[in-house]
Design a protein around this motif. Structure first.
Motif, PDB file in Angstrom:
ATOM      1  N   ASP A 101       0.456  -1.548   0.061  1.00  0.00           N
ATOM      2  CA  ASP A 101       0.481  -0.258   0.048  1.00  0.00           C
ATOM      3  C   ASP A 101       0.887   1.140  -0.176  1.00  0.00           C
ATOM      4  OD1 ASP A 101      -2.777  -0.844   0.027  1.00  0.00           O
ATOM      5  OD2 ASP A 101      -2.523  -0.994   1.858  1.00  0.00           O
ATOM      6  N   ARG A 102       0.294   2.256  -0.413  1.00  0.00           N
ATOM      7  CA  ARG A 102       0.741   3.372  -0.559  1.00  0.00           C
ATOM      8  C   ARG A 102      -0.172   4.591  -0.445  1.00  0.00           C
ATOM      9  NH1 ARG A 102       4.377   4.900  -5.862  1.00  0.00           N
ATOM     10  NH2 ARG A 102       3.304   5.234  -6.871  1.00  0.00           N
ATOM     11  N   GLN A 103       0.336   5.907   0.696  1.00  0.00           N
ATOM     12  CA  GLN A 103      -0.609   6.523   0.974  1.00  0.00           C
ATOM     13  C   GLN A 103      -0.153   7.898   0.890  1.00  0.00           C
ATOM     14  OE1 GLN A 103      -2.491   7.890   4.893  1.00  0.00           O
ATOM     15  NE2 GLN A 103      -4.285   5.784   3.983  1.00  0.00           N
ATOM     16  N   SER A 104      -1.262   9.164   0.245  1.00  0.00           N
ATOM     17  CA  SER A 104      -0.350   9.764   0.228  1.00  0.00           C
ATOM     18  C   SER A 104      -1.171  10.940   1.333  1.00  0.00           C
ATOM     19  CB  SER A 104      -0.569  10.368  -1.327  1.00  0.00           C
ATOM     20  OG  SER A 104      -0.075  12.201  -1.058  1.00  0.00           O
ATOM     21  N   VAL A 105      -1.198  12.227   2.077  1.00  0.00           N
ATOM     22  CA  VAL A 105      -1.973  12.934   3.334  1.00  0.00           C
ATOM     23  C   VAL A 105      -1.704  14.094   2.546  1.00  0.00           C
ATOM     24  CG1 VAL A 105      -2.911  13.720   5.212  1.00  0.00           C
ATOM     25  CG2 VAL A 105      -2.180  11.667   4.319  1.00  0.00           C
ATOM     26  N   ALA A 106      -2.487  14.201   2.110  1.00  0.00           N
ATOM     27  CA  ALA A 106      -1.973  16.102   1.551  1.00  0.00           C
ATOM     28  C   ALA A 106      -2.447  17.145   2.652  1.00  0.00           C
ATOM     29  CB  ALA A 106      -3.096  17.039   1.144  1.00  0.00           C
ATOM     30  N   ALA A 107      -2.133  18.687   2.743  1.00  0.00           N
ATOM     31  CA  ALA A 107      -2.016  19.446   4.289  1.00  0.00           C
ATOM     32  C   ALA A 107      -3.531  19.678   4.233  1.00  0.00           C
ATOM     33  CB  ALA A 107      -1.510  20.644   3.521  1.00  0.00           C
ATOM     34  N   ASP A 108      -4.259  18.961   3.221  1.00  0.00           N
ATOM     35  CA  ASP A 108      -5.495  19.627   3.723  1.00  0.00           C
ATOM     36  C   ASP A 108      -6.522  18.562   4.448  1.00  0.00           C
ATOM     37  OD1 ASP A 108      -5.823  18.282   1.515  1.00  0.00           O
ATOM     38  OD2 ASP A 108      -6.864  19.682   0.392  1.00  0.00           O
ATOM     39  N   GLY A 109      -5.611  17.658   4.704  1.00  0.00           N
ATOM     40  CA  GLY A 109      -6.350  16.166   5.043  1.00  0.00           C
ATOM     41  C   GLY A 109      -6.629  15.284   4.018  1.00  0.00           C
ATOM     42  N   ALA A 110      -7.404  15.433   2.690  1.00  0.00           N
ATOM     43  CA  ALA A 110      -7.136  14.916   1.817  1.00  0.00           C
ATOM     44  C   ALA A 110      -6.521  13.407   1.221  1.00  0.00           C
ATOM     45  CB  ALA A 110      -7.227  14.847   0.671  1.00  0.00           C
ATOM     46  N   VAL A 111      -6.527  12.354   1.629  1.00  0.00           N
ATOM     47  CA  VAL A 111      -5.810  10.685   1.427  1.00  0.00           C
ATOM     48  C   VAL A 111      -6.289  10.147   0.564  1.00  0.00           C
ATOM     49  CG1 VAL A 111      -5.591   8.761   2.942  1.00  0.00           C
ATOM     50  CG2 VAL A 111      -6.532  11.061   4.044  1.00  0.00           C
ATOM     51  N   ALA A 112      -4.826  10.006  -0.337  1.00  0.00           N
ATOM     52  CA  ALA A 112      -5.008   9.194  -1.368  1.00  0.00           C
ATOM     53  C   ALA A 112      -5.133   7.938  -1.286  1.00  0.00           C
ATOM     54  CB  ALA A 112      -4.400   9.649  -2.984  1.00  0.00           C
ATOM     55  N   THR A 113      -5.210   6.770  -1.276  1.00  0.00           N
ATOM     56  CA  THR A 113      -4.941   5.228  -1.481  1.00  0.00           C
ATOM     57  C   THR A 113      -4.502   4.452  -2.824  1.00  0.00           C
ATOM     58  OG1 THR A 113      -5.344   5.264   1.268  1.00  0.00           O
ATOM     59  CG2 THR A 113      -3.885   3.439   0.503  1.00  0.00           C
ATOM     60  N   GLU A 114      -3.411   4.345  -2.454  1.00  0.00           N
ATOM     61  CA  GLU A 114      -3.318   3.211  -4.023  1.00  0.00           C
ATOM     62  C   GLU A 114      -2.604   1.461  -3.639  1.00  0.00           C
ATOM     63  OE1 GLU A 114      -0.743   4.683  -7.021  1.00  0.00           O
ATOM     64  OE2 GLU A 114      -0.217   5.625  -5.968  1.00  0.00           O
ATOM     65  N   ARG A 115      -2.214   0.755  -4.613  1.00  0.00           N
ATOM     66  CA  ARG A 115      -2.822  -0.874  -3.944  1.00  0.00           C
ATOM     67  C   ARG A 115      -1.315  -1.443  -5.309  1.00  0.00           C
ATOM     68  NH1 ARG A 115      -1.011  -4.227  -0.074  1.00  0.00           N
ATOM     69  NH2 ARG A 115      -0.904  -6.258  -0.905  1.00  0.00           N
ATOM     70  N   LEU A 116       0.147  -1.644  -4.792  1.00  0.00           N
ATOM     71  CA  LEU A 116       1.095  -1.566  -6.175  1.00  0.00           C
ATOM     72  C   LEU A 116       1.523  -2.614  -5.163  1.00  0.00           C
ATOM     73  CD1 LEU A 116       2.277   1.776  -5.347  1.00  0.00           C
ATOM     74  CD2 LEU A 116       0.898   1.304  -7.215  1.00  0.00           C
ATOM     75  N   ALA A 117       2.395  -3.226  -6.693  1.00  0.00           N
ATOM     76  CA  ALA A 117       2.787  -4.916  -6.445  1.00  0.00           C
ATOM     77  C   ALA A 117       4.388  -4.769  -5.554  1.00  0.00           C
ATOM     78  CB  ALA A 117       3.400  -5.240  -7.922  1.00  0.00           C
ATOM     79  N   LEU A 118       4.315  -5.636  -4.508  1.00  0.00           N
ATOM     80  CA  LEU A 118       5.789  -5.252  -3.777  1.00  0.00           C
ATOM     81  C   LEU A 118       7.082  -5.030  -4.714  1.00  0.00           C
ATOM     82  CD1 LEU A 118       5.281  -8.229  -2.037  1.00  0.00           C
ATOM     83  CD2 LEU A 118       5.155  -5.697  -0.572  1.00  0.00           C
ATOM     84  N   GLU A 119       7.223  -5.293  -6.011  1.00  0.00           N
ATOM     85  CA  GLU A 119       8.314  -4.575  -7.041  1.00  0.00           C
ATOM     86  C   GLU A 119       8.338  -3.227  -7.352  1.00  0.00           C
ATOM     87  OE1 GLU A 119       6.097  -7.219  -7.157  1.00  0.00           O
ATOM     88  OE2 GLU A 119       6.740  -8.868  -7.073  1.00  0.00           O
TER      89      GLU A 119
END
Length: 326
Positions: free
Chosen positions: A222-240
């Protein structure tokens, strides 16, 4: 060393365990030539999992180039020994990358000691309780190790955390308003200039929380990005893919999926030789490939050729644009 893939039926060894074993092997090799028995044991160990050879190469790079360095940069000394052909063939790429990046070092991180990497530096340090932190370029961390919590303050940059299991003491990384909690795992945290915090999980499970908001559990891949305004985006990626995103540990930059403008910005994190792009349409062109972090000019030349563009030297770096300025 002959590299093979780990059989799917085997229990996947943790990255922290691999790196610990690699450090032990590198330390032994650094004391002198390995005996035939030890060399055979090392070969057998590395053949089980390709990650082991990579970890061993990185450990050799640190020992060979900066084993006596306590302060980065100015105190650099040449290698103390000549490496054998086997080590060069196995770890040559990582060794070259380590020397070009400028600093890959190992040390023990003490309580409340502020650790800083400068532009282009990469450094690995260990906590007294067994965890390890690998700092990317231009990064600042400070540990606050208490009886009930192991807290790491990330005030700038990006770091990889390989956490030793200790259920009695939580391991928490604080980056701005974001808290990342883990027990026995491996993950990266990056604090961007705009206040966004990126978390990528390599192994195990972590919980990400912003302020008083709800905790979000992330697992390996999993990789997640949390913006300064609180918006969250999460994506599922291959371990590679997660591993490729950490290629900076070996002095490389994987640009797969990035635009030319994003790639130029990434190179700007590691060197003071900027890649300039004036045309917004050119900046939006897609690039791919893995490049040496210390060679932005080489990347600019290769990217321009593949996209039908041209490069123009500037006083401090290089500019990429359309042929003839069209």
């Amino acid at each position: 060393m002959r590299l093979t893939s780990t059989p799917p039926t085997e229990l996947r060894e943790s990255a922290a365990a691999i790196e610990a074993a690699a450090l032990a092997w590198a330390a032994k090799a650094d004391r002198g030539p390995l005996s035939a028995e030890d060399q055979a044991a090392l070969d057998a160990w590395a053949a089980v999992d390709a990650r082991r050879a990579g970890a061993y190469a990185r450990a050799l790079a640190a020992n060979a180039y900066l084993n006596r360095v306590s302060a980065l940069g100015a105190d650099y000394r040449p290698p103390r020994r000549t490496m054998g052909r086997r080590a060069i063939m196995t770890g040559g790429g990582a060794l070259l990358a380590a020397s070009l990046v400028g600093a890959v070092g190992y040390g023990v991180l003490q309580h409340r000691e502020r650790i800083v990497t400068r532009l282009g530096d990469v450094r690995r340090v260990s906590l007294a309780e067994g965890s390890a932190i690998t700092l990317n370029t231009d990064t600042v961390v400070r540990p606050e190790l208490g009886r009930n919590e192991r807290r790491i303050l990330l005030s700038r940059g990006e770091a990889l955390f390989d956490v030793a299991k200790d259920p009695s003491r939580l391991f928490v990384v604080v980056a701005d308003a974001v808290r990342v909690r883990a027990v026995g795992t491996s993950f990266t945290v990056r604090l961007r200039d705009d206040g966004r915090v990126d978390v990528a999980v390599r192994e195990g499970v972590v919980e990400v929380r912003r302020g008083d908001g709800p905790a979000i559990r992330l697992q390996a891949g999993d990789r997640q990005s949390v913006a300064a305004d609180g918006a969250v985006a999460t994506e599922r990626l291959a371990l590679e893919t997660i591993e490729r995103g950490m290629a900076w540990r070996e002095g490389r930059l994987d640009l797969t999926g990035l635009t030319l403008g994003q790639a130029a910005a990434e190179f700007g994190r590691y060197a003071d030789r900027p890649i300039l792009i004036d045309d917004p349409e050119v900046a939006r062109m897609k690039v791919a490939g893995v490049y040496n972090l210390s060679d932005p000019k080489g990347f600019a030349t290769a990217a321009a050729m593949s996209l039908g563009l041209e490069t123009t030297p500037t006083a401090t770096g290089v500019r990429i644009g359309r042929v003839g300025g069209r």
